[in-house]
Write a protein that holds these residues in place. Structure first.
Motif, mmCIF file in Angstrom:
data_model
loop_
_atom_site.group_PDB
_atom_site.id
_atom_site.type_symbol
_atom_site.label_atom_id
_atom_site.label_comp_id
_atom_site.label_asym_id
_atom_site.label_seq_id
_atom_site.Cartn_x
_atom_site.Cartn_y
_atom_site.Cartn_z
ATOM 1 N N ARG A 105 -7.189 8.245 -1.168
ATOM 2 C CA ARG A 105 -8.171 7.163 -1.079
ATOM 3 C C ARG A 105 -9.360 7.536 -0.201
ATOM 4 O O ARG A 105 -10.420 6.919 -0.298
ATOM 5 N N THR A 106 -9.203 8.544 0.672
ATOM 6 C CA THR A 106 -10.358 8.999 1.448
ATOM 7 C C THR A 106 -11.354 9.740 0.558
ATOM 8 O O THR A 106 -12.543 9.818 0.880
ATOM 9 N N LEU A 107 -10.868 10.281 -0.561
ATOM 10 C CA LEU A 107 -11.749 10.959 -1.510
ATOM 11 C C LEU A 107 -12.383 9.985 -2.494
ATOM 12 O O LEU A 107 -13.507 10.189 -2.948
ATOM 13 N N ASP A 108 -11.630 8.939 -2.846
ATOM 14 C CA ASP A 108 -12.102 7.987 -3.861
ATOM 15 C C ASP A 108 -11.748 6.574 -3.411
ATOM 16 O O ASP A 108 -10.606 6.132 -3.560
ATOM 17 N N SER A 109 -12.714 5.873 -2.864
ATOM 18 C CA SER A 109 -12.470 4.524 -2.328
ATOM 19 C C SER A 109 -12.117 3.510 -3.412
ATOM 20 O O SER A 109 -11.577 2.439 -3.112
ATOM 21 N N SER A 110 -12.415 3.817 -4.679
ATOM 22 C CA SER A 110 -12.101 2.884 -5.760
ATOM 23 C C SER A 110 -10.593 2.757 -5.986
ATOM 24 O O SER A 110 -10.138 1.871 -6.713
ATOM 25 N N LEU A 111 -9.808 3.635 -5.349
ATOM 26 C CA LEU A 111 -8.347 3.575 -5.494
ATOM 27 C C LEU A 111 -7.710 2.513 -4.611
ATOM 28 O O LEU A 111 -6.512 2.238 -4.743
ATOM 29 N N GLU A 112 -8.495 1.927 -3.719
ATOM 30 C CA GLU A 112 -7.968 0.872 -2.846
ATOM 31 C C GLU A 112 -7.439 -0.299 -3.685
ATOM 32 O O GLU A 112 -8.063 -0.708 -4.661
ATOM 33 N N ASN A 113 -6.252 -0.799 -3.284
ATOM 34 C CA ASN A 113 -5.605 -1.952 -3.922
ATOM 35 C C ASN A 113 -5.174 -1.672 -5.362
ATOM 36 O O ASN A 113 -4.923 -2.606 -6.125
ATOM 37 N N LYS A 114 -5.101 -0.394 -5.734
ATOM 38 C CA LYS A 114 -4.617 -0.018 -7.063
ATOM 39 C C LYS A 114 -3.310 0.758 -6.929
ATOM 40 O O LYS A 114 -3.094 1.430 -5.922
ATOM 41 N N PRO A 115 -2.442 0.690 -7.946
ATOM 42 C CA PRO A 115 -1.206 1.486 -7.892
ATOM 43 C C PRO A 115 -1.516 2.970 -8.019
ATOM 44 O O PRO A 115 -2.164 3.399 -8.974
#
Length: 423
Positions: A16-26
């Motif tokens: 998630r530090t590389l791709d913030s869009s992964l927050e709150n996703k499985p």
């Protein structure tokens, strides 16, 4: 008092530090060769995805719920781990790195400081500077720190990422809640024995007489009981040099070409040599093994290993590479589909205390300046930038799900050498 700093879903948090869009996703991270699930986000856990399960068995579930799958990015995880460790260490005098995502902090002597508020500052600084969420458990002993940390993770909405077990009432309540199999140091088999004797919670273990605990668990059980009571038995440990070093891998695909297997095995030998030099030791024994896929009953099965005792201790990549190649030639057989191989070195001596065989030529000292220079350049410019001609330079982990963000990250960053082993 001790504090245990534990990174939350560490590998996923690094993604998630590389791709913030992964927050709150499985999100799940896969092991070597993209085989098994080794890290899960809380959202993935809520979907019922277990730990360490083969990824192919959950393909349909991943697709149905849009679960993001990533190959393990070991270089990134190591770099983030060292960043978190350095931040946390800056707040204390003494500490112990327990694993890649955990470390103990010694808070003894902080008598006039509010430990809860102090650890909140540590947690916040790690989040701001490393962008990694952590949970911190504070307690009089290391075992109780593990309990406090588990409480934080089980009830994230009830705490701010920090929980302190500082009174007998809190400790009793926590131990009455904690299942016996979740006590630090009690495995699955021992938990079954405990339950057969009516021990279901950690508090139940404290009610047993010491003679019973000694019979079931030995002296380690007595120490565990004291730790759970808040009586310190385990001090912070400093890392000691390894007594053996092994680099073993399963291949992404079965290999039938001799030169392909040879290149992988020689690369494993080079990595063993690097680790020997890192701890300033030399080895006197080298072992090489190869084996086929034991799960493929439709293919002929073969496995073999061979060990050689060296005339002179060494940590030279050149000398160990020659020995590895010699052993490989002796055990390799044509006609098999090889799935796994490895190199193991052991019987260590300090680099500056080698006993030389008078009847053998010693080239270790001739190679050492070259090896040290190669290590220094790889540390500065990145792993395997300078290598022996027999090495392809390809990573020894099969990874097909690397994201474009990670490829860009590697191009713009030189990551430090790994302090931890990955399998």
């Amino acid at each position: 008092m001790y504090a245990l700093v534990d990174c939350n879903n560490f590998f996923v948090s690094c993604e998630r530090t590389l791709d913030s869009s992964l927050e709150n996703k499985p999100v799940v991270v896969l092991s070597n060769n993209d085989g098994c699930v080794v890290s899960r986000s809380r959202e993935a856990k809520e979907l019922g995805i277990p730990m360490a399960v083969p990824a192919f068995k959950y393909k349909e579930l991943f697709k149905k719920h849009d679960v993001q799958c990533f190959s393990a990015k070991f270089e990134l995880y190591n770099a983030k781990s060292q960043q978190v460790i350095n931040i946390a260490k800056s707040f204390v005098v003494d500490s112990e790195v327990y694993s890649i995502d955990e470390l103990f902090l010694d808070l003894t002597g902080f008598k006039y400081i509010n430990l809860y508020d102090y650890c909140l500052v540590i947690k916040e600084k790690i989040w701001v500077e490393a962008n990694i969420p952590v949970s911190i458990g504070i307690a009089p002993t290391k075992t109780l720190c593990k309990v406090a940390n588990r409480i934080v993770k089980e009830f994230p909405k009830d705490f701010e990422g920090v929980y302190i077990l500082d009174t007998p009432e809190k400790i009793e309540k926590a131990l009455k809640w904690l299942n016996i199999e979740d006590v630090w140091g009690i495995g699955r088999r021992l938990a079954i024995k405990m339950k057969d004797s009516g021990v279901y919670k950690a508090w139940d273990l404290l009610q047993k007489p010491e003679i019973w605990i000694r019979k079931i668990m030995g002296i380690h059980g007595v120490r565990m009981i004291n730790e759970l009571k808040g009586i310190r038995q385990l001090e912070l440990d400093s890392p000691s040099p390894k007594k053996s070093i092994a680099v073993t891998r399963s291949f992404m695909e079965m290999l039938t070409n001799k030169e392909d297997v040879r290149e992988r095995v020689e690369t494993f030998g080079m990595y063993c040599s690097e680790r020997l030099r890192k701890q300033n030791t030399c080895c006197k024994m080298v072992t090489v093994f190869v084996q086929t896929n034991r799960f493929r009953k439709d293919l002929p099965e073969y496995r073999n290993s061979l060990t050689k005792i060296l005339p002179n201790p060494t940590n030279s990549s050149i000398l160990i590479g020659r020995v590895v190649n010699e052993l490989f030639e002796a055990i390799y057989k044509e006609g098999f589909h090889y799935k796994r191989a490895g190199v193991i070195v052991n019987d260590f001596v300090p680099e500056n205390a080698r006993l030389i065989n008078l009847f053998e030529e010693d080239t270790q000292n001739q190679h050492l300046p070259v090896m040290k220079a190669m290590d220094a350049m790889n540390k500065k410019f990145g792993k395997d930038k300078v290598r022996l001609g027999s090495m392809s330079g390809k990573n020894t982990f099969g990874r097909s799900k690397l994201s474009p963000e990670y490829e860009a990250f590697l191009k713009n960053n030189t990551l430090p050498e790994a302090n931890f082993r990955f399998h």
